[in-house]
Design an enzyme around this catalytic site. Structure first.
Site, PDB file in Angstrom:
ATOM      1  N   CYS A 144       9.681   2.227   3.497  1.00 44.42           N
ATOM      2  CA  CYS A 144      10.604   0.813   3.982  1.00 44.42           C
ATOM      3  C   CYS A 144      11.920   1.729   3.878  1.00 44.42           C
ATOM      4  CB  CYS A 144      10.426  -0.391   2.815  1.00 44.42           C
ATOM      5  SG  CYS A 144      11.166   0.379   1.314  1.00 44.42           S
ATOM      6  N   PHE A 181       0.637  -1.156   0.640  1.00 45.97           N
ATOM      7  CA  PHE A 181      -0.308   0.096  -0.263  1.00 45.97           C
ATOM      8  C   PHE A 181       0.842   1.256  -0.066  1.00 45.97           C
ATOM      9  CE2 PHE A 181       0.925   0.215   4.619  1.00 45.97           C
ATOM     10  CZ  PHE A 181       0.721   1.477   5.014  1.00 45.97           C
ATOM     11  N   GLU A 203      -5.248  -3.878  -1.553  1.00 49.09           N
ATOM     12  CA  GLU A 203      -6.523  -4.175  -1.781  1.00 49.09           C
ATOM     13  C   GLU A 203      -7.059  -2.678  -0.828  1.00 49.09           C
ATOM     14  OE1 GLU A 203      -4.720  -6.018  -1.364  1.00 49.09           O
ATOM     15  OE2 GLU A 203      -5.239  -7.359   0.877  1.00 49.09           O
ATOM     16  N   ARG A 204      -5.363  -1.524  -0.721  1.00 49.24           N
ATOM     17  CA  ARG A 204      -5.671  -0.583   0.509  1.00 49.24           C
ATOM     18  C   ARG A 204      -5.809   0.954   0.030  1.00 49.24           C
ATOM     19  NH1 ARG A 204      -2.535  -2.030   5.630  1.00 49.24           N
ATOM     20  NH2 ARG A 204      -1.369  -3.549   4.628  1.00 49.24           N
ATOM     21  N   GLU A 215       9.069  -4.426  12.761  1.00 53.41           N
ATOM     22  CA  GLU A 215       8.943  -3.230  12.398  1.00 53.41           C
ATOM     23  C   GLU A 215       7.456  -2.619  12.585  1.00 53.41           C
ATOM     24  OE1 GLU A 215       8.029  -3.570   7.444  1.00 53.41           O
ATOM     25  OE2 GLU A 215       9.131  -2.355   7.570  1.00 53.41           O
ATOM     26  N   LYS A 271      -1.587  -6.466  -9.568  1.00 57.16           N
ATOM     27  CA  LYS A 271      -2.548  -7.347  -7.862  1.00 57.16           C
ATOM     28  C   LYS A 271      -1.523  -5.827  -7.329  1.00 57.16           C
ATOM     29  CE  LYS A 271      -2.951  -8.653  -4.604  1.00 57.16           C
ATOM     30  NZ  LYS A 271      -3.517  -7.330  -3.434  1.00 57.16           N
ATOM     31  N   SER A 274       5.544  -6.899   3.134  1.00 58.41           N
ATOM     32  CA  SER A 274       5.878  -7.558   4.188  1.00 58.41           C
ATOM     33  C   SER A 274       7.028  -8.680   4.679  1.00 58.41           C
ATOM     34  CB  SER A 274       4.820  -7.692   5.357  1.00 58.41           C
ATOM     35  OG  SER A 274       4.044  -8.566   5.209  1.00 58.41           O
TER      36      SER A 274
END
Ligand code: NAD
Length: 501
Positions: free
Chosen positions: A283, A151, A178-179, A385, A175, A228
């Site tokens: 990140c 995201f 979805e957020r 994290e 893909k 992640s």
């Protein structure tokens, strides 16, 4: 309710291809559901792949210069639509508009690299490797590639992937998270507007079900994943088991080492942006600062506190805001839980960002900035994290101790050292066990023509994103040895392995 649907080639959108499941897309500034995204399933993927498979050979046969022209046209269209894209991105992700533009711009820089794809695809040639023998190599597309994206960079990371994959002659299935799925769809629409043939880029929304279908599909030959670490590891293993080429980038816990000779005002400025920009949801953020020596630590702390307390948290369209909300309510809860864990573990919470409410946006997913001091390497809140606006100070007594911290951490994405001492910086860069190093550069994301990738649990697979590594990932090398005999016998023994001796 606005619906966000897949972007598919025309003949894929047949009845019965959609699972009927949906996901909520929030406006993080206000905490309300602003749209629903249709989640796809295996049946939909099968149809999309069939279309991609039919379209890909003609695309691979299109000469690289023509493919590059589409990249040029796409770049111009993204620039033209920059404001619309940045607002769309900001409204689903929550990062401020200037930062959303940076997200798009960093992706575009990979597209700029792809504009030079004819040069990058030139193979190698050896004339006269033996008598009448020449050897040459060609980089061929894998066929169909897929990208699964997180995201936090809904523009840059899709472009990291579909740019090189498509420029090298592959068809691509994206893909996205979805957020915040709207920008990836819009980018794909602009690729089609730029002249990309139908079926070469499709966007399929979904969650684990779609990811698993991608990983298992026999016609998808390469998968690039960013997200992640546990999921990256899972994707890597499952994809490789299915015989695919996989690169899977994971989480991070990047350290900023502050040497006693560093310019502390500059460090505070750099750290404020790198730890709290984008609400820490990068990140390559710097969530850990390691000053070397008590004197450095105390002086830094004194300067950091007012800087952090002075940060302006605001809605993502507030031009004065340093950062906006985090992406979802559950992410906000997770970040606040990590702050509590840090307190329970005995770290000193110097600035507490919990319970922050923005006036007029009380239901937004805002987290105020937090600073911890006296964090120890044994603490769980240090090992994992947090991915929020939290800076943890881990004091070190010496350069060696500071060097060991990021080197021994489970993650190895990025690291930075702040110093005026060239020797210390050079030593640090060579010895630290981390993939990307900044020297007086707080967020050392390499430029598009170099490559991006961490070490240890920050990346699974051995090929980085973008630059020539991206070209290598999305192509396979074919090496041709040719002989054009002049008709006279060459006298070699056909039963002995040929040598060039
Ligand atoms: P995430 O792992 O939750 O999701 C990433 C992708 O995986 C999404 O497309 C999601 O739909 C899919 N997914 C989620 N759960 C899944 C499951 N159980 N099985 C299969 N697929 C699943 O990551 P996120 O929260 O979207 O992004 C933040 C994470 O990404 C952070 O850990 C961050 O450090 C990392 N990240 C890494 C890099 C890098 O280059 N190393 C870059 C950006 C973000």
């Amino acid at each position: 309710m606005r619906e966000i649907t897949h972007l598919l080639a025309n003949d894929v959108t047949m009845p019965g291809a959609v699972s009927g499941r949906i996901g909520d897309v929030f406006d993080p500034n206000n905490g309300v559901v602003q749209a629903q995204v249709t989640l796809g399933d295996k049946a939909l993927l099968d149809r999309a792949v069939a279309v991609a498979k039919a379209a890909q050979p003609a695309w691979a046969a299109t000469n690289p210069q023509r493919r590059a022209r589409i990249m040029f046209a796409f770049k111009a269209l993204v620039e033209k639509n920059m404001d619309e894209l940045a607002h769309m991105l900001s409204s689903e992700h929550g990062k401020v508009i200037a930062d959303a533009k940076g997200d798009i711009q960093r992706g575009l820089e990979v597209i700029e690299f792809c504009c030079g794809i004819p040069h990058a695809l030139k193979g190698e040639y050896t004339y006269g490797a033996g008598p009448g023998i020449d050897v040459y190599s060609m980089r061929m597309p894998l066929g169909i590639g897929a990208g699964i994206t997180p995201f936090n960079f809904p523009a840059m990371i899709p472009m990291w992937m579909f740019g090189p994959a498509i420029a090298t002659g592959n068809a691509f299935i994206l893909k996205p998270s979805e957020r915040d799925p709207s920008v990836p769809v819009r980018l794909a629409e602009l690729m089609l507007e730029a002249g990309l043939p139908e079926g070469i880029l499709q966007v399929l929304h979904g969650d684990k079900e779609m990811v698993d279908a991608i990983l298992d599909h026999p016609d998808i030959k390469g998968v690039s994943f960013v997200g992640s670490s546990d999921i990256a590891h899972y994707v890597y293993k499952r994809g490789v088991d299915a015989g695919k080429r996989v690169q899977a980038m994971g989480g991070a816990k990047n350290h900023g080492i502050v040497m006693p000779d560093a310019d502390l005002d500059q460090v505070v400025n750099d750290l404020s942006g790198a730890a709290f920009g984008s609400a820490g949801e990068r990140c390559m953020a710097l969530p850990v600062v390691t000053p070397v020596g008590e004197k450095t630590a105390n002086a830094l702390r004194e300067k950091l506190i007012p800087a952090i307390e002075g940060l302006r948290v605001g809605i993502s369209t507030d031009e004065e805001a340093h950062y906006g909300p985090v992406v979802t309510a559950s992410h906000k809860a997770k970040v606040e839980q990590w702050i509590q864990t840090g307190v329970d573990e005995g770290a000193e919470l110097v600035v507490d960002g919990r319970g922050f409410k923005l006036q007029g946006h009380e239901d937004g997913f805002f987290v105020g900035p937090s600073l911890f001091d006296h964090v120890k390497p044994t603490m769980q809140s240090y090992k994992e994290e947090i991915f929020g606006p939290v800076l943890q100070m881990v004091r070190a007594e010496s350069f060696e101790e500071a060097l060991a911290l990021p080197s021994q951490h489970q993650y190895g994405n990025g690291v930075a050292i702040f110093t005026r001492n060239g020797h210390a910086a050079r030593e640090f860069a060579a010895r630290v066990d981390v993939g990307m190093v900044g020297i007086n550069v707080p967020i050392p994301v390499p430029v598009a023509y170099h490559t991006f990738g961490g070490w240890k649990r920050s990346a699974f697979g051995d090929t980085n994103q973008h630059g020539m590594e991206g070209v290598k990932f999305w192509t396979k090398v074919k090496t041709i040895t040719q002989r054009w005999p002049d008709g006279s016998p060459d006298g070699s023994n056909a039963f002995v392995i040929p040598t060039m001796g």
